[in-house]
Write a protein that holds these residues in place. Structure first.
Motif, PDB file in Angstrom:
ATOM      1  N   UNK A   1      17.331  31.979  -2.412  1.00 48.04           N
ATOM      2  CA  UNK A   1      18.134  30.948  -1.762  1.00 48.04           C
ATOM      3  C   UNK A   1      18.320  29.725  -2.640  1.00 48.04           C
ATOM      4  N   UNK A   2      17.239  29.296  -3.297  1.00 44.05           N
ATOM      5  CA  UNK A   2      17.324  28.144  -4.201  1.00 44.05           C
ATOM      6  C   UNK A   2      18.301  28.439  -5.340  1.00 44.05           C
TER       7      UNK A   2
ATOM      8  N   UNK B   1      19.361  28.351 -13.197  1.00 45.70           N
ATOM      9  CA  UNK B   1      19.088  27.410 -12.109  1.00 45.70           C
ATOM     10  C   UNK B   1      17.586  27.160 -11.974  1.00 45.70           C
ATOM     11  N   UNK B   2      16.794  28.215 -11.992  1.00 45.82           N
ATOM     12  CA  UNK B   2      15.358  28.085 -11.720  1.00 45.82           C
ATOM     13  C   UNK B   2      14.556  27.658 -12.942  1.00 45.82           C
ATOM     14  N   UNK B   3      15.053  27.953 -14.125  1.00 48.52           N
ATOM     15  CA  UNK B   3      14.267  27.693 -15.323  1.00 48.52           C
ATOM     16  C   UNK B   3      13.305  28.838 -15.586  1.00 48.52           C
ATOM     17  N   UNK B   4      12.713  28.825 -16.776  1.00 46.78           N
ATOM     18  CA  UNK B   4      11.880  29.950 -17.202  1.00 46.78           C
ATOM     19  C   UNK B   4      10.615  30.080 -16.354  1.00 46.78           C
TER      20      UNK B   4
ATOM     21  N   UNK C   1      25.958  27.504  -6.708  1.00 49.88           N
ATOM     22  CA  UNK C   1      27.132  26.965  -6.009  1.00 49.88           C
ATOM     23  C   UNK C   1      27.357  25.512  -6.384  1.00 49.88           C
ATOM     24  N   UNK C   2      26.278  24.736  -6.481  1.00 50.04           N
ATOM     25  CA  UNK C   2      26.415  23.336  -6.871  1.00 50.04           C
ATOM     26  C   UNK C   2      26.944  23.214  -8.290  1.00 50.04           C
TER      27      UNK C   2
ATOM     28  N   UNK D   1      30.354  21.331  -9.394  1.00 50.45           N
ATOM     29  CA  UNK D   1      30.380  20.269 -10.407  1.00 50.45           C
ATOM     30  C   UNK D   1      31.336  20.616 -11.535  1.00 50.45           C
ATOM     31  N   UNK D   2      31.307  21.882 -11.947  1.00 47.84           N
ATOM     32  CA  UNK D   2      32.216  22.301 -13.010  1.00 47.84           C
ATOM     33  C   UNK D   2      33.671  22.176 -12.565  1.00 47.84           C
ATOM     34  N   UNK D   3      33.924  22.540 -11.285  1.00 48.34           N
ATOM     35  CA  UNK D   3      35.282  22.418 -10.757  1.00 48.34           C
ATOM     36  C   UNK D   3      35.748  20.982 -10.709  1.00 48.34           C
TER      37      UNK D   3
END
Length: 539
Positions: free
Chosen positions: A516-517, A103-106, A523-524, A528-530
């Motif tokens: 939190x991010x 999610x955050x990237x490297x 969750x997003x 989206x996958x769902x």
């Protein structure tokens, strides 16, 4: 071999962290100690959360276990808690970092690692199972000339320093093969600058610093009374007489303080009738012969009640009374009252039952009995500094385990203390690294607050420490005797004394924001996958 290589990297980090720690003698290794673990986590291709956690936990369990093995000399359960629980908190920070990367990237992920690690050190400092002993910034305790800027940041500035250098070294080592070689010096310049700039600033401060304040002659006494046998078999008056006999020949007209160790008086002195206690009367008689001297030491004290008034008080065997027990520091001079300070950072298992609010109804407030009074001690909410005989100075009396909590110690300075005394009884750990590490951590408190420290340890190591964190004099393990020297009472307040662990809080808050991010992003992604699966099914 490929299967086991990640585990070898984990073991490598654990060993390097251990070898960097006092008293092993190579703190420079800390700047590279996490690199094998980073490599191991990248090398592992299973993408298993359990394996990821296991790799991190193994490294930190080795570090905690090898560095603090001596805890088992007091009780095996303490070492077990350190190895399993503290290592788990540290491993959780690394696990959370790796799980947040998708999610955050490297780039943001490295910031997350710093934030999550500092959150872990924050937790280990403040929760009921507190264990700040291995905060990364403590690694420089034997090299005070490297960290004079702790007077601004405290030890958590050192933790941040170690993390940043490790991250930048790892990034430099993992330059892709296809990258132009001319970029290599630029990449290696970053860890070099982050390493050398703080070090240079500290060395400049160290060699330019001059002691501040009034010079005071101080005597610290080391009675060397065995913590497991003599301490609780010999009467309090006999032990007190040993203390006075050691101090008496060295007192001069210039002597302002005579300092004794934690629980110098092991008998439970009644706080409501201190003036009637034989030990206090003996100290007052001694002071009358040396009216310029302030006598500072520790005692077990009790306070009595007619009913149960709090969660720590315990019933008298007769059933008619309740009482609280305190590990107390006190001062005797010509003042009418005897000022007391109750130790407020207690040793888990020995002086307090952790999570008493939850476990109390089930287990009571009992603790391990090391020959004294078993049960959870009472504390006080604020620090206390003692006013000197001439009214010009104040001393803060740090009792044993409190020495490990930098921001906690600033409370004495904020109460006006211009000298710090550490009173301790390290005999529970035998002749191990424990009492030596404990000594060196007091040097960091001296730097943070720019306060000279007099350290009285029952069985050693007693010491006089200046405002730069240098050991001026020491009295080694299991030696009866005393130290006499000049300490400067400094009344200037450092930025760290005033504001405390700002670095820890800012880094921790950053970690909470990024956590939190990462959670929202995961969750997003799941949503989206769902939705994608649903659309595929309907098609």
């Amino acid at each position: 071999m490929k299967r086991w290589s990640p585990w070898l990297g984990s073991v490598g980090s654990g060993l390097l962290l251990w070898l960097s720690w006092p008293e092993q003698g190579w703190p420079f290794l800390a700047f590279f100690a996490l690199v094998p673990l980073f490599w191991a986590l990248d090398r592992d291709q299973t993408h298993s959360g359990k394996r990821l956690f296991g790799l991190a936990w193994l490294a930190f369990a080795l570090w905690n276990g090898l560095t603090a093995w001596w805890i088992a000399l007091a009780h095996w359960s303490g070492l077990g808690a350190v190895v399993f629980i503290a290592a788990a908190v540290e491993a959780l920070a690394v696990w959370a970092w790796k799980r947040s990367l998708p999610v955050l990237g490297v780039k943001r992920g490295w910031f997350a690692l710093v934030g999550f690690w500092m959150l872990g050190e924050w937790l280990l400092r403040d929760w009921d199972l507190n264990w700040p002993w291995l905060a990364l910034g403590n690694v420089f305790a034997t090299r005070p000339e490297w960290v004079q800027w702790y007077s601004v940041t405290g030890i958590f500035g050192g933790s941040l320093w170690v993390l940043m250098v490790n991250i930048l070294v790892y990034k430099s080592l993992t330059i892709r093969v296809g990258q132009p070689r001319e970029q290599w010096p630029v990449r290696w310049a970053r860890p070099a600058l982050v390493l050398l700039v703080p070090l240079s600033i500290s060395l400049w401060q160290y060699f330019r610093y001059e002691e501040q304040g009034d010079p005071l002659e101080v005597i610290v006494v080391q009675p060397n009374i065995d913590a497991y046998t003599e301490k609780f078999e010999m009467s309090s008056m006999e032990q007190l007489q040993i203390f006075l006999d050691l101090a008496e020949p060295e007192i001069t007209e210039k002597t302002r303080y005579v300092v004794g160790p934690e629980t110098m008086i092991p008998a439970g002195l009644d706080e409501d009738r201190l003036h009637a206690e034989a030990e206090i009367r003996q100290l007052r008689a001694f002071h009358a012969q040396h009216p310029q001297v302030n006598l500072v030491m520790g005692a077990n004290t009790v306070r009595w009640y007619e009913s149960r008034v709090n969660e720590t008080c315990r019933p008298h065997p007769s059933g008619r009374y309740w009482y609280d027990v305190f590990n107390t520091g006190f001062q005797v001079n010509s003042a009418d009252s005897v000022p007391l300070y109750h130790k407020s950072r207690l040793v888990v298992g020995a002086e307090k039952m952790p999570f008493l609010w939850a476990l109390g109804p089930i287990l009571g407030n009992s603790t391990f009995d090391f020959g004294g009074i078993s049960g959870t001690n009472r504390t006080q909410d604020h620090r206390e500094s003692f006013v000197s005989e001439d009214g010009k100075h104040r001393c803060g009396t740090i009792i044993c385990w409190e020495n490990e909590f930098g921001e906690f110690v600033t409370g004495y300075v904020q109460q006006g203390a211009d000298l710090l005394f550490v009173i301790t009884n390290d005999g529970w750990w035998g002749n191990s690294e424990g009492h030596r590490q404990h000594l060196h951590y007091a040097r960091l408190r001296a730097i943070e607050n720019r306060r000279a420290v007099g350290r009285s340890a029952n069985t050693g190591i007693s010491a006089l420490i200046n405002q730069r964190g240098d050991l001026l004099q020491t009295l080694g393990w299991e030696r009866e005797g005393m130290l006499k020297g000049t300490l400067y009472a400094n009344q200037r307040v450092t930025l760290y004394s005033r504001y405390g662990d700002v670095v820890l809080r800012l880094s921790g808050w950053m970690g909470m924001v990024l956590a939190g991010v990462a959670l929202v992003g995961r969750m997003r992604n799941k949503n989206r996958a769902g939705r994608g699966d649903s659309e595929s099914a309907s098609a």
